[in-house]
Design a protein around this motif. Structure first.
Motif, PDB file in Angstrom:
ATOM      1  N   ASN A  40      -4.731  -0.594 -15.116  1.00  0.00           N
ATOM      2  CA  ASN A  40      -4.464  -0.870 -13.711  1.00  0.00           C
ATOM      3  C   ASN A  40      -3.745  -2.192 -13.512  1.00  0.00           C
ATOM      4  N   THR A  90       0.847  -1.181   0.000  1.00  0.00           N
ATOM      5  CA  THR A  90       0.000   0.000   0.000  1.00  0.00           C
ATOM      6  C   THR A  90       0.885   1.233   0.000  1.00  0.00           C
ATOM      7  N   SER A 125      -3.483   0.630  -3.206  1.00  0.00           N
ATOM      8  CA  SER A 125      -2.711  -0.604  -3.145  1.00  0.00           C
ATOM      9  C   SER A 125      -2.105  -0.939  -4.502  1.00  0.00           C
ATOM     10  N   ASN A 173      -4.752  -0.183  -7.504  1.00  0.00           N
ATOM     11  CA  ASN A 173      -6.086   0.102  -7.027  1.00  0.00           C
ATOM     12  C   ASN A 173      -6.054   1.454  -6.317  1.00  0.00           C
ATOM     13  N   LYS A 174      -6.569   2.462  -6.998  1.00  0.00           N
ATOM     14  CA  LYS A 174      -6.465   3.818  -6.459  1.00  0.00           C
ATOM     15  C   LYS A 174      -7.313   4.010  -5.210  1.00  0.00           C
ATOM     16  N   SER A 175      -8.494   3.418  -5.202  1.00  0.00           N
ATOM     17  CA  SER A 175      -9.388   3.615  -4.056  1.00  0.00           C
ATOM     18  C   SER A 175      -8.828   2.966  -2.793  1.00  0.00           C
ATOM     19  N   GLN A 176      -8.120   1.879  -2.953  1.00  0.00           N
ATOM     20  CA  GLN A 176      -7.524   1.201  -1.800  1.00  0.00           C
ATOM     21  C   GLN A 176      -6.047   1.570  -1.631  1.00  0.00           C
ATOM     22  N   GLU A 202      -1.660  -5.237  -9.620  1.00  0.00           N
ATOM     23  CA  GLU A 202      -2.873  -4.475  -9.867  1.00  0.00           C
ATOM     24  C   GLU A 202      -2.868  -3.188  -9.070  1.00  0.00           C
TER      25      GLU A 202
END
Lengths: 115, 113
Positions: free
Chosen positions: B55, B24, B73, B68-71, B66
């Protein structure tokens, strides 16, 4: 990518002495960096080696302890001065071949032990 | 300040099983992210990168990651682990436009035969 040769690959030194580590790249690169890594641990940036000018040191690292040279676009040296057992570590040279946002490429490192 | 976290010091997986190494990040603006692998007595070897675009990023030796912008990560994955994948893995990241980036603490992957 670039081929990076780092010398020596390892050394055992006496307390109070100094060692110079060399980093040679097979092509001209935009930037060169020096890192320290405790075995099995993460990397800490020591400094950015600037061609033709003084290196840019990170917080906690000073020129008197870690003098750096970069006489041209393919070569740099890092000296570890007045060594103590706390300086025992792996020292890594890395280069940035392309511009910003691109990966750095690393040499195999110098494993330094201070007695 | 930018930072990268790898919440697992050690990941163990059986050969042939899928593997995931977690990462993260905390970066101002748009991040760029890398994965590196380090084998014993070697320097860091670049695996893959995310800068912009898709992504799902594919890299060397069958690895992919992968974004993942929202997480926030950037997990590293491989569908089928090999014993030879056993090594120390580092996630690294920085802010777009920068030349320095920060490394995560590293995750030691052990693939058991």
């Amino acid at each position: 990518s670039a081929v990076i040769s780092q010398k020596p690959s390892r050394d055992i030194c006496q307390r109070g002495t100094s060692l110079t580590i060399q980093c040679q790249v097979d092509s001209q690169v935009t930037m060169m960096f020096w890192y320290r890594q405790q075995p099995g641990q993460s990397l800490t940036l020591i400094a950015t080696a600037n061609q033709g000018s003084e290196a840019t040191y990170e917080s906690g690292f000073v020129i008197d302890k870690f003098p750096i040279s970069r006489p041209n676009l393919t070569f740099s040296t890092l000296t570890v001065s007045n060594m103590s057992p706390e300086d025992s570590s792996i020292y890594l040279c890395s280069v940035l071949v392309q511009g910003p946002n691109q990966p750095q490429h690393f040499g195999d490192g110098t494993r330094l032990s201070i007695l | 300040a930018q930072s990268v976290a790898q919440p697992e010091d050690q990941v163990n997986v059986a050969e042939g099983n899928p593997l995931t190494v977690k990462c993260t990040y905390s970066v101002s603006g748009n991040p760029y992210l890398f994965w590196y692998v380090q084998y014993p007595n070697r320097g860091l070897q670049f695996l893959l990168k995310y800068i912009t675009g898709d992504n799902l990023v594919k890299g060397s030796y069958g690895f992919e990651a992968e974004f993942n912008k929202s997480q926030t990560s950037f997990h590293l994955k491989k569908p089928s682990a090999l014993v030879s994948d056993s090594a120390l893995y580092f996630c690294a990241g920085g802010q777009t436009g920068g030349q320095n980036f920060v490394f995560g603490p590293g995750t030691r992957l052990s693939v058991l035969p």
